[in-house]
Scaffold this active site. Structure first.
Site, short mmCIF file in Angstrom:
data_model
loop_
_atom_site.label_atom_id
_atom_site.label_comp_id
_atom_site.label_asym_id
_atom_site.label_seq_id
_atom_site.Cartn_x
_atom_site.Cartn_y
_atom_site.Cartn_z
N LYS A 174 -21.90 96.32 38.92
CA LYS A 174 -20.85 96.18 37.90
C LYS A 174 -21.25 96.95 36.65
O LYS A 174 -22.43 97.16 36.40
CB LYS A 174 -20.67 94.70 37.54
CG LYS A 174 -19.96 93.86 38.57
CD LYS A 174 -19.80 92.43 38.09
CE LYS A 174 -19.10 91.57 39.14
NZ LYS A 174 -17.71 91.97 39.40
N ARG A 187 -15.78 86.56 49.10
CA ARG A 187 -15.13 86.35 50.40
C ARG A 187 -16.15 86.36 51.53
O ARG A 187 -15.95 85.72 52.57
CB ARG A 187 -14.03 87.40 50.60
CG ARG A 187 -14.52 88.82 50.62
CD ARG A 187 -13.41 89.84 50.36
NE ARG A 187 -13.10 90.00 48.94
CZ ARG A 187 -12.17 90.80 48.46
NH1 ARG A 187 -11.43 91.54 49.28
NH2 ARG A 187 -11.95 90.88 47.17
N1 BES Z 1 -16.78 87.51 40.79
C1 BES Z 1 -15.96 88.65 40.88
C2 BES Z 1 -14.54 88.42 40.41
C3 BES Z 1 -14.34 88.33 38.92
C4 BES Z 1 -14.38 89.45 38.13
C5 BES Z 1 -14.04 87.12 38.35
C6 BES Z 1 -14.14 89.35 36.78
C7 BES Z 1 -13.79 87.03 37.00
C8 BES Z 1 -13.85 88.15 36.21
C9 BES Z 1 -15.88 89.11 42.32
O1 BES Z 1 -17.00 88.92 43.09
C10 BES Z 1 -15.64 90.58 42.29
O2 BES Z 1 -16.49 91.27 41.83
N2 BES Z 1 -14.48 91.01 42.76
C11 BES Z 1 -14.13 92.37 42.73
C12 BES Z 1 -13.47 92.69 44.03
C13 BES Z 1 -13.27 94.16 44.27
C14 BES Z 1 -14.58 94.86 44.44
C15 BES Z 1 -12.41 94.33 45.48
C16 BES Z 1 -13.20 92.59 41.55
O3 BES Z 1 -12.38 91.71 41.25
O4 BES Z 1 -13.32 93.63 40.90
MN MN Z 2 -18.38 90.49 42.89
#
Ligand code: BES
Ligand code: MN
Ligand code: ZN
Length: 502
Positions: free
Chosen positions: A282, A356
């Site tokens: 990230k 997931r």
């Molecule tokens: N934990 C995150 C989702 C999230 C992001 C929650 C920001 C709250 C605030 C999750 O694991 C994630 O990183 N999801 C990705 C999915 C994508 C790579 C398809 C996302 O939401 O960017």
């Molecule tokens: Mn994630």
């Protein structure tokens, strides 16, 4: 904070409030300069009426005014709170703002005990008023300062809060009070776990918390370690923990409040104690907030604590897959293909879509309980925040009669408690986006409809039972100056379970 229900005898209502001995009585006034019945009762000398007339208090929701030595009343102080423009019964939102204003004012007063004597709320029963009052006061005093060497400045604060009701409401109010305090205690646990730093709130810490809940409320906890998770062939879950030295845990916590033969409700909570994204790292800004990626599991544990305390007559099983998502030489790579416990293979195209991957194996594990319903709770997608903002959690189910019924129950429980959810679609068309050239499915479906394709991914692992998914990415915590866990969706989940047990 010690709450109680105080019954005011209807026969002597015209004098009853004047006789209430307390350090402070809280009563409502309206924008049209009218007094609530309790306020009028205290105001034989016209002090309250003239305070309104002079404009010292507007009566708008959220306004408040403290009066001392109101002649002829046994209370040392009278706290007026605005209830808006309603005539007979108060609007929901105005009541909420009024109790929040009362909590704020009382935090800075020397009053130790208080009696809250507010009118009934339009289209809401006494249980609603009691719960709203308890949750507002508990929210206003919640602090996370355990790791500060100097604690946040202590307010004097009120210790004893009595909620005035009439005799016909007393029984329902008392039940509601027990449930509301349990709910608040559950929310506090959820908030504490969420706010803890990821170097303290590890998978092992969550497991210890589950064990403690089991001991305190006579539940059964089973904690599976890496070897046992391997034996279950949870290849998808395990792929997420590859990059970290922190040991993963698979937590099962059972509350056997119902009859032995009754099918349980299963709650599954995402327990990523830190989500760096893994190799699909990230961006740096705000990454600390990914300590809240265990919000689903924290709300499931908070809910278990709540139903344990209220000794709910229902069988409930909590399942929490928990680990860190970290990059390293041993971390899972984009392109890796893993086999889930269900046998379905997954091409991991983005290691940041890890929620997931841990949930799908937990959802397969849930089959063994022959559940009445399975609800998973997860800070799953940033896309859900884009879709619904911070007001509603995303609710996803299949669209058949059984699932429409479950969705309606969950939406109603959310409305009942102000912990709302909004239903989103699950449709075949979105499933196209999960196609992989090399495995049964990919773990991402592109940016379009990101929260929906995530739900579609989970759906493939839930075909053997009735299932709902709550995406709480936008509702589990607040960012910015007020950064902190909200305790959501403990009110929704707990109320859903209370309604199921009834
Ligand atoms: N934990 C995150 C989702 C999230 C992001 C929650 C920001 C709250 C605030 C999750 O694991 C994630 O990183 N999801 C990705 C999915 C994508 C790579 C398809 C996302 O939401 O960017
Ligand atoms: Mn994630
Ligand atoms: Zn995540």
């Amino acid at each position: 904070m010690d709450f109680s229900i105080k019954t005011i005898d209807a026969k002597s209502a015209s004098t009853a409030y004047k006789a209430v001995k307390t350090a402070c009585i809280v009563v409502g006034v309206f924008e049209n300069k009218k007094l609530s019945a309790a306020a009028a009762n205290l105001d034989k000398q016209g002090v309250i009426a003239s305070a309104l007339k002079s404009g010292d208090i507007s009566g708008k929701p959220g306004s408040s005014l403290l009066l001392r030595n109101v002649a002829d009343t046994a209370a040392e102080r009278v706290l007026l709170v605005g209830l808006g423009d309603a005539a007979d019964t108060v609007a929901e939102k105005a009541f909420q703002q009024a109790v929040q204003a009362a909590a704020r004012s009382l935090a800075n007063l020397g009053a130790n005990d208080v009696v809250i004597a507010l009118p009934e709320v339009k289209d809401r029963d006494i249980s609603w008023s009691v719960r709203t009052t308890v949750l507002a006061f508990r929210e206003s005093t919640f602090r996370t300062d355990g790791l500060k060497s100097k604690k946040d400045t202590a307010t004097t604060g009120v210790k004893k809060i009595a909620i005035a009701v009439n005799a016909t409401q007393a029984a329902a109010a008392k039940t509601a009070l027990l449930q509301s305090e349990a709910m608040a205690n559950g929310m506090d646990l959820t908030k504490e776990l969420g706010n803890l730093p990821p170097n303290i709130c590890t998978p092992t810490y969550l497991a210890t918390t589950a064990r403690k809940i089991a001991t305190d409320y006579k539940m059964v906890a089973e904690i599976l370690d890496r070897k046992q998770i391997q034996a279950l062939k949870m290849g998808s879950f395990l792929s997420v923990t590859n990059g970290t030295v922190e040991p993963p845990k698979f937590i099962v916590l059972k509350h056997n409040g119902g009859k032995a033969k009754d099918a349980p409700v299963v709650l599954v909570g995402k327990g990523i104690t830190f989500d760096s994204g893994g190799i699909s790292l990230k961006p740096g800004a705000g990454m600390d907030e990914m300590k809240y990626d265990m919000g689903g599991s924290a709300s499931v544990l908070g809910t278990m604590r709540a139903i344990g305390e209220m000794n709910l007559k229902l069988n409930v099983v909590a399942i929490i897959p928990t680990c860190e998502n970290m990059p390293s030489g041993s971390a899972t790579r984009p392109g890796d293909i893993v086999t889930s416990m269900s046998g379905q293979t997954i091409e991991i195209l983005n290691t940041d879509a890890e929620g997931r991957l841990i949930l799908c194996d937990a959802l397969t594990y849930a089959e063994r309980f022959k559940p009445a319903a399975v609800i998973d709770v997860a800070t799953l997608t940033g896309a859900c925040v884009t879709a619904l903002g911070h007001h509603n959690s995303g609710l996803f189910t299949r669209h058949d009669d059984a699932h429409d019924k479950l969705a309606a129950e969950l939406l109603a429980a959310g409305k009942q408690t102000g912990d709302t959810a909004w239903r989103m679609p699950i449709e075949e068309a979105y499933n196209e986006q999960l196609k992989s050239n090399f495995a049964d499915m990919a773990n991402i479906g592109g940016p379009a409809g990101g929260s929906i394709t995530a739900a579609c991914f989970l759906e493939r692992f839930t075909r053997k039972y009735t299932w709902a998914h709550l995406d709480i990415a936008g509702t589990a915590w607040k960012s910015g100056a007020a950064k902190g866990s909200t305790g959501r969706p403990v009110p929704l989940l707990t109320t859903f379970l209370i309604n199921r047990a009834a």
